[in-house]
Motif scaffolding. Structure first.
Motif, PDB file in Angstrom:
ATOM      1  N   PHE A   1       0.838  -1.193   0.000  1.00 54.92           N
ATOM      2  CA  PHE A   1       0.000   0.000   0.000  1.00 54.92           C
ATOM      3  C   PHE A   1       0.877   1.249   0.000  1.00 54.92           C
ATOM      4  O   PHE A   1       1.538   1.570   0.994  1.00 54.92           O
ATOM      5  CB  PHE A   1      -0.922   0.010   1.220  1.00 54.92           C
ATOM      6  N   LEU A   2       0.942   1.919  -1.150  1.00 52.46           N
ATOM      7  CA  LEU A   2       1.681   3.178  -1.283  1.00 52.46           C
ATOM      8  C   LEU A   2       3.145   3.056  -0.888  1.00 52.46           C
ATOM      9  O   LEU A   2       3.758   4.004  -0.387  1.00 52.46           O
ATOM     10  CB  LEU A   2       1.001   4.290  -0.478  1.00 52.46           C
ATOM     11  N   SER A   3       3.707   1.857  -1.077  1.00 53.66           N
ATOM     12  CA  SER A   3       5.150   1.625  -0.939  1.00 53.66           C
ATOM     13  C   SER A   3       5.691   1.782   0.476  1.00 53.66           C
ATOM     14  O   SER A   3       6.892   1.912   0.676  1.00 53.66           O
ATOM     15  CB  SER A   3       5.920   2.562  -1.882  1.00 53.66           C
ATOM     16  N   GLY A   4       4.809   1.776   1.483  1.00 51.40           N
ATOM     17  CA  GLY A   4       5.287   1.823   2.855  1.00 51.40           C
ATOM     18  C   GLY A   4       5.471   3.234   3.385  1.00 51.40           C
ATOM     19  O   GLY A   4       4.923   4.202   2.835  1.00 51.40           O
TER      20      GLY A   4
ATOM     21  N   ILE B   1      -4.644  14.299   3.943  1.00 56.57           N
ATOM     22  CA  ILE B   1      -4.726  13.407   5.100  1.00 56.57           C
ATOM     23  C   ILE B   1      -3.442  13.526   5.923  1.00 56.57           C
ATOM     24  O   ILE B   1      -2.343  13.272   5.413  1.00 56.57           O
ATOM     25  CB  ILE B   1      -4.913  11.936   4.673  1.00 56.57           C
ATOM     26  N   PHE B   2      -3.579  13.925   7.173  1.00 51.49           N
ATOM     27  CA  PHE B   2      -2.475  13.830   8.130  1.00 51.49           C
ATOM     28  C   PHE B   2      -2.619  12.469   8.787  1.00 51.49           C
ATOM     29  O   PHE B   2      -3.649  12.175   9.406  1.00 51.49           O
ATOM     30  CB  PHE B   2      -2.550  14.957   9.161  1.00 51.49           C
ATOM     31  N   ARG B   3      -1.580  11.668   8.738  1.00 48.32           N
ATOM     32  CA  ARG B   3      -1.816  10.243   8.987  1.00 48.32           C
ATOM     33  C   ARG B   3      -0.616   9.493   9.537  1.00 48.32           C
ATOM     34  O   ARG B   3       0.518   9.981   9.570  1.00 48.32           O
ATOM     35  CB  ARG B   3      -2.213   9.618   7.656  1.00 48.32           C
ATOM     36  N   ASP B   4      -0.905   8.216   9.943  1.00 50.36           N
ATOM     37  CA  ASP B   4       0.130   7.232  10.212  1.00 50.36           C
ATOM     38  C   ASP B   4      -0.046   6.116   9.180  1.00 50.36           C
ATOM     39  O   ASP B   4      -0.708   6.297   8.150  1.00 50.36           O
ATOM     40  CB  ASP B   4       0.090   6.727  11.660  1.00 50.36           C
ATOM     41  N   SER B   5       0.519   4.941   9.438  1.00 50.15           N
ATOM     42  CA  SER B   5       0.547   3.878   8.425  1.00 50.15           C
ATOM     43  C   SER B   5      -0.833   3.296   8.115  1.00 50.15           C
ATOM     44  O   SER B   5      -1.028   2.688   7.058  1.00 50.15           O
ATOM     45  CB  SER B   5       1.484   2.754   8.872  1.00 50.15           C
ATOM     46  N   PHE B   6      -1.815   3.453   8.999  1.00 49.77           N
ATOM     47  CA  PHE B   6      -3.147   2.907   8.748  1.00 49.77           C
ATOM     48  C   PHE B   6      -3.779   3.499   7.489  1.00 49.77           C
ATOM     49  O   PHE B   6      -4.543   2.835   6.790  1.00 49.77           O
ATOM     50  CB  PHE B   6      -4.062   3.151   9.955  1.00 49.77           C
TER      51      PHE B   6
ATOM     52  N   ILE C   1      -6.161  11.790  10.913  1.00 49.28           N
ATOM     53  CA  ILE C   1      -6.563  10.463  11.391  1.00 49.28           C
ATOM     54  C   ILE C   1      -5.345   9.677  11.868  1.00 49.28           C
ATOM     55  O   ILE C   1      -4.386   9.466  11.097  1.00 49.28           O
ATOM     56  CB  ILE C   1      -7.356   9.701  10.305  1.00 49.28           C
ATOM     57  N   TYR C   2      -5.375   9.255  13.128  1.00 50.53           N
ATOM     58  CA  TYR C   2      -4.258   8.535  13.729  1.00 50.53           C
ATOM     59  C   TYR C   2      -4.776   7.394  14.595  1.00 50.53           C
ATOM     60  O   TYR C   2      -5.908   7.433  15.089  1.00 50.53           O
ATOM     61  CB  TYR C   2      -3.407   9.472  14.591  1.00 50.53           C
TER      62      TYR C   2
END
Length: 356
Positions: free
Chosen positions: A273-276, A296-301, A343-344
């Motif tokens: 998914f999106l190369s990690g 999107i402000f995000r982590d790996s999810f 989203i975190y």
């Protein structure tokens, strides 16, 4: 005589182990532990003087021992089945899922997360439609009377101090929406999350995808558990929007697809998914006529969530502030009229000091 025989057998065993270890080629990686193994390096005067060579040698002997995997599995089995321990190095099983304890609640980290998220607001325009959401980690679904866990009630009450409107996800997720051997959620189960988001961002959700599967997904908890359990099936969803979108990375990676299928054979198959991990990603949907954009402000999810939002946006930008600060991402993006999703996962919120 008996002692002599035992001594001979013991010495013979040690000698055979030494010979086999010398003759057996070194392994560069441990797929079960998803990490690189220590390889033998040539000693230098500086390394010897600062003890680095001896430390590397100790790691090398431990990593390259031919029966290492057997001993790891035996230790885990003894702890669980004989000593009846609930966990083995904070790793434990519950309803066929592997968990890792995140106890105790880090109240300073939660406060730090809130401050970091609120600081994002200073860069946003009043024309941005902004919401934030929290992804419960797998531990949220544990029996709190049996397992030590963070205080989720405290965490969720505190995040209400974030200066934006909140989107609740706990009621649409269950333990079965997560991989058994990994921390992440399953992409094929996220249509209900997309539907929840649609109520706030005003799009009409659909979930018409072709499924592709990979049957040997050993998640991040699998190697740590050292248990013989079945790997997960990793399913990724495909439609025309995903197939016709182009991905651009701040790191100038050569890959420009949403799914990098070569990553399935890497140490972490979730990197399909999106190369990690990446600090800044732009996805341009060439199959969509809308002009709407999402940040999107995000982590790996969100690596597996973002592709499912492509049908509703012309451009999706993902920002991971663990790897980039505001000065750098503001050079790439002008905040005006975009939808913004912060989203975190609760895992990151309880360990938020990696955020810049």
């Amino acid at each position: 005589m008996k002692n002599k025989i035992l001594s001979i057998l013991f010495v013979s065993y040690l000698s055979l182990m030494l010979i086999f270890n010398i003759l057996t080629p070194d392994n560069k990686i441990s797929r079960s532990e998803r990490r690189k193994l220590q390889t033998l390096t040539s000693p230098t005067i500086s390394n010897i003087l600062n003890k680095k060579f001896m430390e590397d040698l100790d790691s090398y002997v431990s990593d390259q021992f031919i029966l290492r995997e057997i001993f790891r599995k035996t230790k885990a089995a003894v702890n669980y089945n004989i000593f009846q321990k609930i966990d083995n190095n904070k790793i434990f099983l519950y309803k066929d899922h592997i968990f890792k304890s995140d106890y105790p609640t880090n109240k300073k980290s939660i406060k730090n997360f809130i401050n970091k998220v609120n600081s994002i607001s200073s860069n946003l325009s009043e024309n941005n439609k902004v919401y934030y959401s929290i992804i419960p980690d797998k531990n949220y679904y544990l029996d709190s009377n049996k397992y030590l866990n963070i205080d989720y009630d405290y965490l969720y009450n505190q995040i209400l101090n974030i200066n934006h409107n909140y989107i609740e996800l706990r009621d649409v997720l269950t333990l079965n929406d997560y991989y058994k051997t990994d921390i992440h959620w399953k992409q094929e189960n996220l249509c209900k999350v997309v539907e929840r988001l649609s109520h706030y961002y005003n799009f009409t959700p659909s979930c018409n995808y072709t499924k592709q599967t990979y049957n040997n997904f050993y998640g991040s908890y699998y190697g740590q558990s050292a248990l013989n359990i079945e790997p997960d099936t990793l399913t990724y969803l495909i439609d025309n929007h995903i197939m016709n979108s182009k991905v651009y990375y701040l790191e100038d990676r050569k890959n420009d697809k949403v799914y990098i299928e070569d990553k399935l054979n890497n140490l972490d198959s979730y990197d399909i998914f999106l190369s990690g991990p990446s600090s800044y990603i732009e996805i341009i949907n060439n199959n969509n006529t809308t002009t709407k954009e999402l940040v999107i402000f995000r982590d790996s999810f969100s690596s597996s969530l973002a592709p499912l939002l492509l049908p509703y946006y012309k451009k999706i930008t993902l920002i991971d502030i663990r790897y980039i600060n505001s000065e750098n991402y503001l050079k790439k993006i002008n905040f005006n009229n975009q939808d913004v999703l912060i989203i975190y996962s609760t895992l990151l919120i309880n360990n938020s000091y990696t955020l810049k």
